[in-house]
Design a protein around this motif. Sequence first.
Motif, PDB file in Angstrom:
ATOM      1  N   SER A  94       0.801  -1.224   0.000  1.00 35.41           N
ATOM      2  CA  SER A  94       0.000   0.000   0.000  1.00 35.41           C
ATOM      3  C   SER A  94       0.835   1.276   0.000  1.00 35.41           C
ATOM      4  O   SER A  94       1.597   1.549   0.928  1.00 35.41           O
ATOM      5  N   THR A 121      -2.625   0.980  -4.817  1.00 33.57           N
ATOM      6  CA  THR A 121      -3.481   2.104  -4.432  1.00 33.57           C
ATOM      7  C   THR A 121      -4.822   1.631  -3.879  1.00 33.57           C
ATOM      8  O   THR A 121      -5.520   2.384  -3.217  1.00 33.57           O
ATOM      9  N   HIS A 122      -5.204   0.396  -4.193  1.00 36.08           N
ATOM     10  CA  HIS A 122      -6.461  -0.186  -3.713  1.00 36.08           C
ATOM     11  C   HIS A 122      -6.156  -1.607  -3.242  1.00 36.08           C
ATOM     12  O   HIS A 122      -6.138  -2.548  -4.038  1.00 36.08           O
ATOM     13  N   ASN A 128      -7.646   2.694   1.004  1.00 34.74           N
ATOM     14  CA  ASN A 128      -7.412   2.933  -0.419  1.00 34.74           C
ATOM     15  C   ASN A 128      -7.449   4.429  -0.726  1.00 34.74           C
ATOM     16  O   ASN A 128      -7.754   5.264   0.136  1.00 34.74           O
ATOM     17  N   HIS A 129      -7.154   4.749  -1.970  1.00 37.85           N
ATOM     18  CA  HIS A 129      -7.086   6.157  -2.363  1.00 37.85           C
ATOM     19  C   HIS A 129      -8.401   6.873  -2.123  1.00 37.85           C
ATOM     20  O   HIS A 129      -8.431   8.024  -1.661  1.00 37.85           O
ATOM     21  N   ASP A 130      -9.525   6.223  -2.423  1.00 34.78           N
ATOM     22  CA  ASP A 130     -10.828   6.864  -2.252  1.00 34.78           C
ATOM     23  C   ASP A 130     -11.087   7.200  -0.788  1.00 34.78           C
ATOM     24  O   ASP A 130     -11.609   8.270  -0.465  1.00 34.78           O
ATOM     25  N   HIS A 154      -3.875   3.640 -11.102  1.00 29.85           N
ATOM     26  CA  HIS A 154      -4.358   2.621 -10.188  1.00 29.85           C
ATOM     27  C   HIS A 154      -3.351   1.479 -10.063  1.00 29.85           C
ATOM     28  O   HIS A 154      -2.668   1.122 -11.040  1.00 29.85           O
ATOM     29  N   VAL A 234     -13.050  -3.349  -7.327  1.00 29.38           N
ATOM     30  CA  VAL A 234     -13.249  -2.674  -6.045  1.00 29.38           C
ATOM     31  C   VAL A 234     -14.668  -2.139  -5.978  1.00 29.38           C
ATOM     32  O   VAL A 234     -15.117  -1.448  -6.893  1.00 29.38           O
ATOM     33  N   LEU A 236     -17.148   0.329  -3.899  1.00 27.36           N
ATOM     34  CA  LEU A 236     -17.038   1.473  -3.001  1.00 27.36           C
ATOM     35  C   LEU A 236     -18.420   2.035  -2.699  1.00 27.36           C
ATOM     36  O   LEU A 236     -19.228   2.233  -3.608  1.00 27.36           O
ATOM     37  N   SER A 249     -15.406  -0.254   1.560  1.00 30.24           N
ATOM     38  CA  SER A 249     -14.815  -0.891   0.391  1.00 30.24           C
ATOM     39  C   SER A 249     -14.868  -2.406   0.481  1.00 30.24           C
ATOM     40  O   SER A 249     -14.820  -2.979   1.568  1.00 30.24           O
ATOM     41  N   TYR A 251     -13.365  -5.969  -2.076  1.00 31.56           N
ATOM     42  CA  TYR A 251     -12.480  -6.329  -3.179  1.00 31.56           C
ATOM     43  C   TYR A 251     -12.842  -7.686  -3.754  1.00 31.56           C
ATOM     44  O   TYR A 251     -13.052  -8.655  -3.002  1.00 31.56           O
TER      45      TYR A 251
END
Length: 339
Positions: A94, A121-122, A128-130, A154, A234, A236, A249, A251
Amino acid sequence: MEMIELEGAQGGGQLLRSALSLSLCTGIGFTMHNIRGARPRPGLMRQHLTAVQAATFVGNACVEGAALGSTSLRFLPGKVEAGHYPFAIGSAGSTLLVLQTVLPALWRADAPSTLRIEGGTHNPMAPNHDFIVDSYLPALRRLGIEADVTLEQHGFFPVGGGVVTARVMPAPALTHASWAERPADVALEARVLVSGLSQGIAYRELGVLGKRLGVEVHPRHVQVVTSAGGVGNVVLVRARGSDHVEVFSGYGERGVSAEKVADRVASQVDRYLRSAASVGEHLADQLLLPMALGAGGTFTTTAPSEHLVSNARLIEKFLPVKIEWSAIDTELWRVSVAV
């Protein structure tokens, strides 16, 4: 230099990252033994090693035991310097966890800093980024911390290949902040990312979220990622209140149906909505350190997780603060950080 002896057997990489952050900010060195000792693969993995290296560069530190698989680390911080820092994890580890390790030291520096971090990034089991952009950074702004993160590419597990860039501004004085009970007017939004997979998977996941949570099901909520290396999926869901956003999130994984992935995320959201808590389980843990380094604060959450408890006790070893939590109701707890 003052030194602290730490035991890492009962914690994951978070204990190490928090220790690195606190060491840089306080000037207190530490030795940690049995790092990730209870994990199936104990010791430093690539993302943990990159976090150590990042802290070493940013803080001009001296370190012993910084090697893959190492279960002991000795860290002696030096002077933190603002600057431009590129870091490459070399795996799908990460990028956001590496960023969070050095972020406190850099907002206490005397000039802006920028970072470029390559990796995942996820990632499952990591912010994660979001989450960082929509939930974590806005929460930090309420404390007086200004930072932004941009997703350049990503990176999904297990290939990685993602890139994030970040800018961190000096924050000479943090403020006390409070997140009380959640407002009733929470709006839910869903989005599904797919890379190298059929869009049908995303539509099936949206369908489950529509039935369970009542979110809008529309093709515009599907994002096909073409720049990522490797396969990724992903799910979200954002819960937007008047003054705070939570991000949930899930996966995709081999052998698990799209419906099951979405159902797990819906269950996370359901639990949050059943409570009157403002802050979700994951953000709750991550607010402790900036509050302790600043002017303290309070928030309500669904329950104190094991991560929150272990992180609180670690913070109290470095700083003269008191972190407490008490139950208000079923799935509603108040957490306070007194400085």
